[in-house]
Design a protein around this motif. Structure first.
Motif, mmCIF file in Angstrom:
data_model
loop_
_atom_site.group_PDB
_atom_site.id
_atom_site.type_symbol
_atom_site.label_atom_id
_atom_site.label_comp_id
_atom_site.label_asym_id
_atom_site.label_seq_id
_atom_site.Cartn_x
_atom_site.Cartn_y
_atom_site.Cartn_z
ATOM 1 N N GLN A 79 -41.190 -62.282 -18.540
ATOM 2 C CA GLN A 79 -41.618 -61.315 -17.523
ATOM 3 C C GLN A 79 -40.390 -60.539 -17.075
ATOM 4 O O GLN A 79 -39.413 -61.138 -16.610
ATOM 5 C CB GLN A 79 -42.257 -62.042 -16.342
ATOM 6 C CG GLN A 79 -42.673 -61.113 -15.219
ATOM 7 C CD GLN A 79 -43.810 -60.190 -15.605
ATOM 8 O OE1 GLN A 79 -44.748 -60.580 -16.276
ATOM 9 N NE2 GLN A 79 -43.714 -58.936 -15.177
ATOM 10 N N MET A 80 -40.450 -59.246 -17.223
ATOM 11 C CA MET A 80 -39.320 -58.397 -16.884
ATOM 12 C C MET A 80 -39.715 -57.459 -15.766
ATOM 13 O O MET A 80 -40.603 -56.613 -15.940
ATOM 14 C CB MET A 80 -38.873 -57.596 -18.118
ATOM 15 C CG MET A 80 -38.573 -58.480 -19.329
ATOM 16 S SD MET A 80 -37.883 -57.555 -20.714
ATOM 17 C CE MET A 80 -39.273 -56.505 -21.115
ATOM 18 N N ASP A 81 -39.089 -57.606 -14.627
ATOM 19 C CA ASP A 81 -39.359 -56.768 -13.459
ATOM 20 C C ASP A 81 -38.127 -55.961 -13.095
ATOM 21 O O ASP A 81 -37.008 -56.273 -13.536
ATOM 22 C CB ASP A 81 -39.776 -57.652 -12.275
ATOM 23 C CG ASP A 81 -41.044 -58.443 -12.552
ATOM 24 O OD1 ASP A 81 -41.091 -59.632 -12.185
ATOM 25 O OD2 ASP A 81 -41.995 -57.858 -13.130
ATOM 26 N N SER A 82 -38.336 -54.948 -12.298
ATOM 27 C CA SER A 82 -37.226 -54.088 -11.850
ATOM 28 C C SER A 82 -36.381 -53.642 -13.030
ATOM 29 O O SER A 82 -35.140 -53.715 -13.003
ATOM 30 C CB SER A 82 -36.361 -54.834 -10.826
ATOM 31 O OG SER A 82 -37.126 -55.248 -9.719
ATOM 32 N N LEU A 83 -37.035 -53.160 -14.040
ATOM 33 C CA LEU A 83 -36.322 -52.774 -15.263
ATOM 34 C C LEU A 83 -35.378 -51.612 -15.030
ATOM 35 O O LEU A 83 -35.637 -50.728 -14.190
ATOM 36 C CB LEU A 83 -37.332 -52.439 -16.362
ATOM 37 C CG LEU A 83 -37.960 -53.666 -17.030
ATOM 38 C CD1 LEU A 83 -39.244 -53.288 -17.748
ATOM 39 C CD2 LEU A 83 -36.968 -54.297 -17.999
ATOM 40 N N LYS A 84 -34.285 -51.625 -15.769
ATOM 41 C CA LYS A 84 -33.257 -50.595 -15.680
ATOM 42 C C LYS A 84 -33.076 -49.960 -17.061
ATOM 43 O O LYS A 84 -33.358 -50.598 -18.088
ATOM 44 C CB LYS A 84 -31.931 -51.235 -15.251
ATOM 45 C CG LYS A 84 -31.988 -51.996 -13.940
ATOM 46 C CD LYS A 84 -30.652 -52.678 -13.649
ATOM 47 C CE LYS A 84 -30.716 -53.484 -12.353
ATOM 48 N NZ LYS A 84 -29.416 -54.157 -12.070
ATOM 49 N N PRO A 85 -32.584 -48.741 -17.113
ATOM 50 C CA PRO A 85 -32.340 -48.112 -18.422
ATOM 51 C C PRO A 85 -31.443 -48.959 -19.322
ATOM 52 O O PRO A 85 -31.623 -48.956 -20.541
ATOM 53 C CB PRO A 85 -31.671 -46.790 -18.039
ATOM 54 C CG PRO A 85 -32.247 -46.467 -16.697
ATOM 55 C CD PRO A 85 -32.372 -47.794 -16.002
ATOM 56 N N GLU A 86 -30.513 -49.675 -18.744
ATOM 57 C CA GLU A 86 -29.610 -50.507 -19.549
ATOM 58 C C GLU A 86 -30.308 -51.737 -20.144
ATOM 59 O O GLU A 86 -29.702 -52.471 -20.933
ATOM 60 C CB GLU A 86 -28.389 -50.947 -18.749
ATOM 61 C CG GLU A 86 -28.689 -51.564 -17.394
ATOM 62 C CD GLU A 86 -28.597 -50.562 -16.253
ATOM 63 O OE1 GLU A 86 -29.109 -49.418 -16.407
ATOM 64 O OE2 GLU A 86 -28.034 -50.938 -15.196
ATOM 65 N N ASP A 87 -31.568 -51.975 -19.788
ATOM 66 C CA ASP A 87 -32.349 -53.042 -20.411
ATOM 67 C C ASP A 87 -32.962 -52.584 -21.739
ATOM 68 O O ASP A 87 -33.571 -53.387 -22.454
ATOM 69 C CB ASP A 87 -33.467 -53.523 -19.487
ATOM 70 C CG ASP A 87 -32.952 -54.203 -18.235
ATOM 71 O OD1 ASP A 87 -33.515 -53.940 -17.153
ATOM 72 O OD2 ASP A 87 -31.979 -54.981 -18.336
ATOM 73 N N THR A 88 -32.820 -51.322 -22.061
ATOM 74 C CA THR A 88 -33.358 -50.794 -23.316
ATOM 75 C C THR A 88 -32.725 -51.487 -24.510
ATOM 76 O O THR A 88 -31.496 -51.525 -24.633
ATOM 77 C CB THR A 88 -33.119 -49.284 -23.408
ATOM 78 O OG1 THR A 88 -33.864 -48.635 -22.366
ATOM 79 C CG2 THR A 88 -33.545 -48.732 -24.757
ATOM 80 N N ALA A 89 -33.552 -52.061 -25.363
ATOM 81 C CA ALA A 89 -33.063 -52.819 -26.517
ATOM 82 C C ALA A 89 -34.259 -53.324 -27.314
ATOM 83 O O ALA A 89 -35.405 -53.227 -26.872
ATOM 84 C CB ALA A 89 -32.214 -54.009 -26.069
ATOM 85 N N VAL A 90 -33.957 -53.864 -28.477
ATOM 86 C CA VAL A 90 -34.953 -54.639 -29.218
ATOM 87 C C VAL A 90 -34.807 -56.078 -28.751
ATOM 88 O O VAL A 90 -33.703 -56.627 -28.761
ATOM 89 C CB VAL A 90 -34.729 -54.547 -30.738
ATOM 90 C CG1 VAL A 90 -35.734 -55.438 -31.469
ATOM 91 C CG2 VAL A 90 -34.865 -53.100 -31.199
ATOM 92 N N TYR A 91 -35.912 -56.654 -28.350
ATOM 93 C CA TYR A 91 -35.912 -58.018 -27.825
ATOM 94 C C TYR A 91 -36.436 -58.977 -28.887
ATOM 95 O O TYR A 91 -37.485 -58.735 -29.502
ATOM 96 C CB TYR A 91 -36.776 -58.091 -26.568
ATOM 97 C CG TYR A 91 -36.090 -57.519 -25.367
ATOM 98 C CD1 TYR A 91 -35.872 -56.150 -25.256
ATOM 99 C CD2 TYR A 91 -35.621 -58.339 -24.336
ATOM 100 C CE1 TYR A 91 -35.207 -55.613 -24.162
ATOM 101 C CE2 TYR A 91 -34.967 -57.810 -23.236
ATOM 102 C CZ TYR A 91 -34.764 -56.450 -23.159
ATOM 103 O OH TYR A 91 -34.109 -55.929 -22.066
#
Length: 124
Positions: A79-91
């Motif tokens: 669960q990913m909340d309060s996402l930021k642009p720097e969270d952009t990636a392949v998970y």
């Protein structure tokens, strides 16, 4: 054994997403999520040692991401909340039934099984 990651997508900053990782009917003692942004190395995000009831998070996601599982569905969630642009990636999800000590949970080579990756893009 195959791991199938899903749930990625495009979301605005401060939004939420829930990633899923389903195994082929098998549960593991340890699960983890890693991510890789363009031009960067794969990095640890979160892990859980289910038998110990312990979870571990990278400092960059602590307090915003939560790892959990539904054993009956052989599925692990992020669960990913309060996402930021720097969270952009392949998970990528990963798993192993080998024993892991705390200092090992963030190291990719300790995991035996990997999902194919799901793209998360956070727009500003």
């Amino acid at each position: 054994v195959q791991l199938q990651a899903s749930g990625g997508g495009l979301v605005q900053a401060r939004g939420s997403l829930r990633l899923s990782c389903t195994s082929s009917g098998r549960t593991f003692s340890n699960s983890a999520w890693f991510r890789q942004a363009p031009g960067k190395e794969r990095e640890f995000v979160a892990a859980a040692r289910w038998s110990r009831g312990s979870t571990h998070y990278a400092d960059s996601v602590k307090g915003r991401f939560t790892i959990s599982r539904d054993s009956a569905k052989s599925t692990v969630y992020l669960q990913m909340d309060s996402l930021k642009p720097e969270d952009t990636a392949v998970y990528y999800c990963a798993a192993t039934s080998a024993g892991l000590i705390t200092s090992s949970v963030a190291t990719a080579r300790h995991y035996d099984y990997w999902g194919q990756g799901t793209q998360v893009t956070v727009s500003s």
